[in-house]
Motif scaffolding. Structure first.
Motif, PDB file in Angstrom:
ATOM      1  N   TYR A 194       0.624  -1.218   0.002  1.00 37.36           N
ATOM      2  CA  TYR A 194      -0.082   0.086   0.122  1.00 37.36           C
ATOM      3  C   TYR A 194       0.638   1.256   0.050  1.00 37.36           C
ATOM      4  N   TYR A 195      -0.058   2.383  -0.553  1.00 31.61           N
ATOM      5  CA  TYR A 195       0.744   3.566  -0.376  1.00 31.61           C
ATOM      6  C   TYR A 195       1.116   3.951   1.003  1.00 31.61           C
ATOM      7  N   ASP A 196       2.200   4.603   1.089  1.00 38.68           N
ATOM      8  CA  ASP A 196       2.760   4.485   2.637  1.00 38.68           C
ATOM      9  C   ASP A 196       1.968   5.428   3.390  1.00 38.68           C
ATOM     10  N   SER A 197       1.141   6.383   3.027  1.00 33.71           N
ATOM     11  CA  SER A 197       0.440   7.429   3.856  1.00 33.71           C
ATOM     12  C   SER A 197      -0.863   6.391   4.702  1.00 33.71           C
ATOM     13  N   TYR A 198      -1.096   5.426   3.947  1.00 33.65           N
ATOM     14  CA  TYR A 198      -2.232   4.755   4.588  1.00 33.65           C
ATOM     15  C   TYR A 198      -2.102   4.126   5.978  1.00 33.65           C
ATOM     16  N   ALA A 199      -0.706   3.578   5.973  1.00 36.66           N
ATOM     17  CA  ALA A 199      -0.714   2.933   7.149  1.00 36.66           C
ATOM     18  C   ALA A 199      -0.383   3.936   8.453  1.00 36.66           C
TER      19      ALA A 199
END
Ligand code: PLP
Length: 387
Positions: free
Chosen positions: A123-128
């Motif tokens: 996933y795109y890193d800002s999601y986490a």
């Protein structure tokens, strides 16, 4: 001070890999195929509109909280023109500081501590980070090579009574997977069966090759449970402007606005005027963009295959995921850290987008939204790996 400065929910998130690798590219003079930004700006008429807005005092002071009316109308028109989706610009569109803020605001608005969010991994890193900020838990649904299609039975099996929402990204960064209509409908059916919200990140909506982008909100019964997110950065090649938007029912938009107003309140005043113009560009603009990127994709696929990478053909986005195993490599993080010195190229190890780092251990992502001569230079530098 004994207590760590960083909130415990955020520990382990580290520095964004994109910032780190872009800094490395600058320091070493490497060709940067890491971070996803084009090396040619978008249409001159659109930049002129931004300059004109600044000169004439449009948007130089705080724009209205939900975004300027011209842009909200342009977003609503865009949703109708491309997808037949009707949205009321007054109550069903919210302008944000890029898709990044839209996603953060949506998750902070809609999640309670302890909630679970199912998202495609990698996933795109800002999601986490955003899920952690909300005190919720991420539940990855791993997309696996060579086609990175979601396993829908596995998705449904991951739904628990704590699941609050599905965070879906299609076209998908980093794999380039684009959900089919059948997959979109099946995921929508799961959302409806289990009464889940869907936050859908569609920033690559116009960057698809031979495959149509199907917004979740177009599926029957999904409008009232879908938070649709997109932005101008990728579509118009102005990633620095950070103009994004949310479309949804008045209740959805109102919930997202409640958190958004305390994150940035407003952003990108003059650029909002320019993006309103960009969204009204003729259909030809959007077709040409996808056509150009498809040509670059094919150039990179051929070049990377010739060097010896295993290449997974993307149907959308401007990224190509490869596997470095055929080059005799076993660890993409080490490979990418060494690549600027070894070959003068920066790329991104997909492992950083997985919770299960083993899953993406040998995957490397290249951005191909660059001028042909830059792509050719990168390929000729990478040829040292073949020797
Ligand atoms: C999947 C995805 N979502 C969101 C974003 C960020 O969009 P914006 O620049 O509009 O905040 C990116 C940028 O790379 C992305 O790849």
């Amino acid at each position: 001070m004994t207590r760590p400065l960083l909130n415990r929910r955020l520990q382990g998130l580290g520095t964004s890999i994109f910032a780190e690798m872009s800094a490395r590219a600058v320091a070493t003079g490497a060709v940067n195929l890491g971070q996803g930004f084009p090396d040619v700006d978008g249409p001159a008429t659109v930049s002129e509109a931004a300059v004109e807005a600044i000169r004439t005092g449009k948007g130089n002071q705080y724009p209205p909280g939900p975004g300027i009316p011209e842009l909200r109308t342009a977003v609503a028109n865009h949703q109708h023109r491309f997808y037949g989706l009707p949205y009321d610009p007054a109550t069903e569109v919210l302008i944000t500081a890029g898709a990044t803020e839209a996603i953060a605001a949506a998750l902070l608005a809609m999640l309670e501590p302890g909630d679970e969010v199912i998202a495609f991994e990698p996933y795109y890193d800002s999601y986490a980070a955003n899920i952690a900020m909300a005190g919720a838990a991420r539940v990855p649904l791993t997309l696996r090579p060579p086609h990175f299609r979601p396993d829908l039975a596995e998705l449904e099996a991951k739904v628990t009574d704590k699941t609050r929402l599905l965070l879906i990204n299609s076209p998908h960064n980093p794999t380039g997977m684009v959900l089919t209509r059948a997959e979109t409908e099946a995921i929508a059916a799961i959302a409806k069966r289990h009464d889940l919200l869907v936050v859908t990140d569609e920033v690559y909506e116009h960057l698809t090759f031979d495959r149509e982008h199907i917004p979740f909100a177009t599926i029957d019964g999904m409008r009232e449970r879908t938070v649709s997110v997109s932005s101008a950065g990728k579509t118009f090649s102005f990633t620095g402007w950070k103009v994004g938007w949310v479309t949804g029912t008045p209740e959805i938009v109102n919930a997202v606005r409640t958190t958004k107003q305390f994150l940035t309140f407003v952003a990108s005043g003059p650029f909002q005027y320019a993006v309103a113009e960009a969204l009204s560009l003729p259909g030809e603009y959007f077709g040409d963009l996808a056509g150009e990127l498809k040509r670059k994709r094919d150039l990179m696929i051929t070049g990377l295959r010739t060097i010896g990478f295993e290449v997974y053909q993307p149907d959308g986005t401007y990224f190509i995921t490869t596997d470095i195993t055929p080059l005799g490599e076993k660890d993409a993080v080490g490979f990418c850290l060494g690549l600027p010195d070894r070959a003068g190229v920066v790329a991104i190890p997909n492992a950083v987008f997985y919770d299960d780092q083993q899953a993406g251990r040998t995957q490397v992502r290249f951005a191909f939204c660059k001028r042909d001569e830059i792509l050719e230079e990168a390929l000729s530098r990478l040829a040292v790996l073949a020797q």
